[in-house]
Design a protein around this motif. Sequence first.
Motif, short mmCIF file in Angstrom:
data_model
loop_
_atom_site.label_atom_id
_atom_site.label_comp_id
_atom_site.label_asym_id
_atom_site.label_seq_id
_atom_site.Cartn_x
_atom_site.Cartn_y
_atom_site.Cartn_z
N MET A 1 0.93 -1.07 0.24
CA MET A 1 -0.06 -0.01 0.11
C MET A 1 0.80 1.29 0.04
O MET A 1 1.81 1.45 1.06
CB MET A 1 -0.77 -0.14 1.40
CG MET A 1 -1.81 1.26 1.56
SD MET A 1 -2.88 1.35 2.78
CE MET A 1 -4.16 -0.08 2.22
N ASP A 2 0.69 2.17 -0.74
CA ASP A 2 1.12 3.38 -0.83
C ASP A 2 1.18 4.35 0.40
O ASP A 2 -0.11 4.51 0.90
CB ASP A 2 0.82 4.32 -2.00
CG ASP A 2 1.64 5.76 -2.48
OD1 ASP A 2 1.06 6.53 -2.01
OD2 ASP A 2 2.70 5.46 -2.85
N ILE A 3 2.18 4.84 0.95
CA ILE A 3 2.24 5.73 2.01
C ILE A 3 1.08 7.04 1.82
O ILE A 3 0.39 7.26 2.75
CB ILE A 3 3.48 6.31 2.33
CG1 ILE A 3 3.65 6.97 3.42
CG2 ILE A 3 4.09 7.19 1.12
CD1 ILE A 3 3.20 6.33 4.78
N GLY A 4 1.00 7.29 0.57
CA GLY A 4 0.10 8.42 0.51
C GLY A 4 -1.43 8.10 0.60
O GLY A 4 -2.21 8.70 1.34
N GLU A 5 -1.81 6.93 0.42
CA GLU A 5 -3.02 6.37 0.37
C GLU A 5 -3.29 5.99 2.00
O GLU A 5 -4.35 6.30 2.53
CB GLU A 5 -3.35 4.71 -0.15
CG GLU A 5 -4.55 4.39 0.06
CD GLU A 5 -4.56 2.92 -0.65
OE1 GLU A 5 -5.53 2.38 -0.80
OE2 GLU A 5 -3.60 2.55 -1.42
N MET B 1 2.93 -3.94 6.61
CA MET B 1 2.37 -3.31 8.07
C MET B 1 0.94 -2.36 7.65
O MET B 1 0.09 -2.38 8.41
CB MET B 1 3.22 -2.90 9.06
CG MET B 1 4.22 -3.99 9.59
SD MET B 1 5.30 -3.38 10.76
CE MET B 1 3.99 -2.97 12.02
N ARG B 2 1.45 -1.68 6.58
CA ARG B 2 0.31 -0.64 6.36
C ARG B 2 -1.08 -1.37 5.92
O ARG B 2 -2.16 -1.04 6.56
CB ARG B 2 0.85 0.34 4.99
CG ARG B 2 1.82 1.14 5.54
CD ARG B 2 2.40 1.95 4.19
NE ARG B 2 3.56 2.29 4.15
CZ ARG B 2 4.31 2.53 2.92
NH1 ARG B 2 3.99 2.13 2.08
NH2 ARG B 2 5.65 2.88 3.24
N ARG B 3 -1.03 -2.13 5.16
CA ARG B 3 -2.40 -2.96 4.74
C ARG B 3 -2.89 -3.93 5.94
O ARG B 3 -3.95 -3.70 6.06
CB ARG B 3 -1.80 -3.99 3.51
CG ARG B 3 -3.16 -4.60 2.91
CD ARG B 3 -2.86 -5.39 1.66
NE ARG B 3 -2.21 -4.44 0.79
CZ ARG B 3 -2.93 -3.48 -0.15
NH1 ARG B 3 -4.23 -3.61 -0.12
NH2 ARG B 3 -2.56 -2.80 -1.07
N THR B 4 -1.85 -4.51 6.50
CA THR B 4 -2.35 -5.11 7.77
C THR B 4 -3.17 -4.25 8.83
O THR B 4 -4.32 -4.58 9.43
CB THR B 4 -1.30 -6.00 8.49
OG1 THR B 4 -0.60 -6.92 7.53
CG2 THR B 4 -1.72 -6.69 9.68
N GLU C 1 -0.36 12.71 -0.34
CA GLU C 1 -1.32 11.95 -0.60
C GLU C 1 -1.33 11.51 -2.00
O GLU C 1 -2.07 10.23 -2.30
CB GLU C 1 -2.61 12.39 -0.21
CG GLU C 1 -2.95 12.63 1.31
CD GLU C 1 -4.11 13.01 1.77
OE1 GLU C 1 -4.95 13.44 0.91
OE2 GLU C 1 -4.19 13.30 3.10
N ARG C 2 -1.06 12.33 -3.12
CA ARG C 2 -1.06 11.86 -4.41
C ARG C 2 0.06 11.20 -4.80
O ARG C 2 0.19 10.63 -6.10
CB ARG C 2 -1.27 13.21 -5.30
CG ARG C 2 -2.52 13.79 -5.05
CD ARG C 2 -2.78 14.94 -6.28
NE ARG C 2 -1.68 15.83 -6.39
CZ ARG C 2 -1.51 17.05 -5.71
NH1 ARG C 2 -2.95 17.28 -4.94
NH2 ARG C 2 -0.49 18.02 -6.00
N GLY C 3 1.06 10.93 -3.80
CA GLY C 3 2.51 10.23 -4.26
C GLY C 3 3.21 11.16 -4.91
O GLY C 3 4.40 10.55 -5.34
N LYS C 4 3.04 12.39 -5.00
CA LYS C 4 4.23 13.40 -5.77
C LYS C 4 5.41 13.38 -4.91
O LYS C 4 6.41 13.62 -5.47
CB LYS C 4 3.43 14.74 -5.77
CG LYS C 4 2.13 14.52 -6.80
CD LYS C 4 2.52 14.17 -7.98
CE LYS C 4 1.41 14.06 -9.04
NZ LYS C 4 1.61 13.65 -10.47
#
Length: 367
Positions: A1-5, A72-75, A42-45
Amino acid sequence: MDIGELIRELRTSHGWSQGRLADEINAVHGTTLTREYIARWERGKVRPSGFYLAALSGVLDVPLAVLEDPMMRRTFLTDVAGTAIAPVVASDLLARGFAARLTGGPSEDAWEATLAAYGTDYMSLGAADIQRRLAGDLVVVQQQLDTPRLWSAAARLMTLYAKTVPGSDGNAAVRWYRMAATAADRSGDEGVRVWVRGRAAIALGYEGAALGVADALAGQALALSERPSLGRLNAVYGLAHAAALRGDRATALALDEQGRRLFDAVGSHEQTSDYAVPWWRLNVFRSLLLARLGDERAAIDAQDQALAELPASLPRFATHLELHRGLMLARAGDRAGGIAHATTAMDALPPEKHSLTLRMLMDEITA
């Protein structure tokens, strides 16, 4: 999962706008983040730096490791999404708050008795158990803040609550400590004003968290009154730990000497309360301080002095002392041995008795 998400999901779960998240970080760290910069994250820029990941950990009340590790983000999000307890808890808290306002709530004497019970329970129970109860009592007491004595009770409850707030660098607790200091000021009680600031300073200094805030609160406590007190003693050792972590050995040792003289005047006979500093607890403070300074012989002496009087009913503090030994091993060059020693000590303590402070000490050892 992306940090921005993840940032977007956590921000939304708090009910915050991008601007509000920027304001929360700026309030704690004195930075000048803008809404636009949050949007770029949040946009991953742009990816947040290590400094801002730690800041996000604090203000969003999420472990730093979750922000750093994609798995760990997804969990973490799955676990959060799968829980159904939050609305029930919120409903109960709202009901208790309105009931207190409608009926008048507990008396001032009842709040003092509650505080005394918390002082004892904090020493032996886990952070999660204490936090749930404290949250309910804080909702009630905030409906009763009509007298100086109730502001005093609220300030002490808020100080204890800050100790249970998650966050790997202590910044999540900083807001609570600052609010507690303001509440203490509303009480007009000099002793409470000093104690709240001193307790916050030793907590942050001992944990190695938000050292600038620890310095500021300790300085305020010392400036408020020169009278010997447990609040002043806590403030002195908060400053000592901050100095040790910055590598200022001379200042740390001078503060330790000052603290020992102060203890002779104000040391507690009470052994098992968070509002007390008996001989064994003073030596817990000193054990970690001296371990951080690399003074192995003096640190071991402090550990032995603490263990000689530590009540058997407080095993968490024995674990603190073992982690101090692990830190000494790691600082002496045996990092693997230090981590192993500390891990064994943590594993021996029942998980429900673990505290956020112990976890932060583990982070210091592994680092």
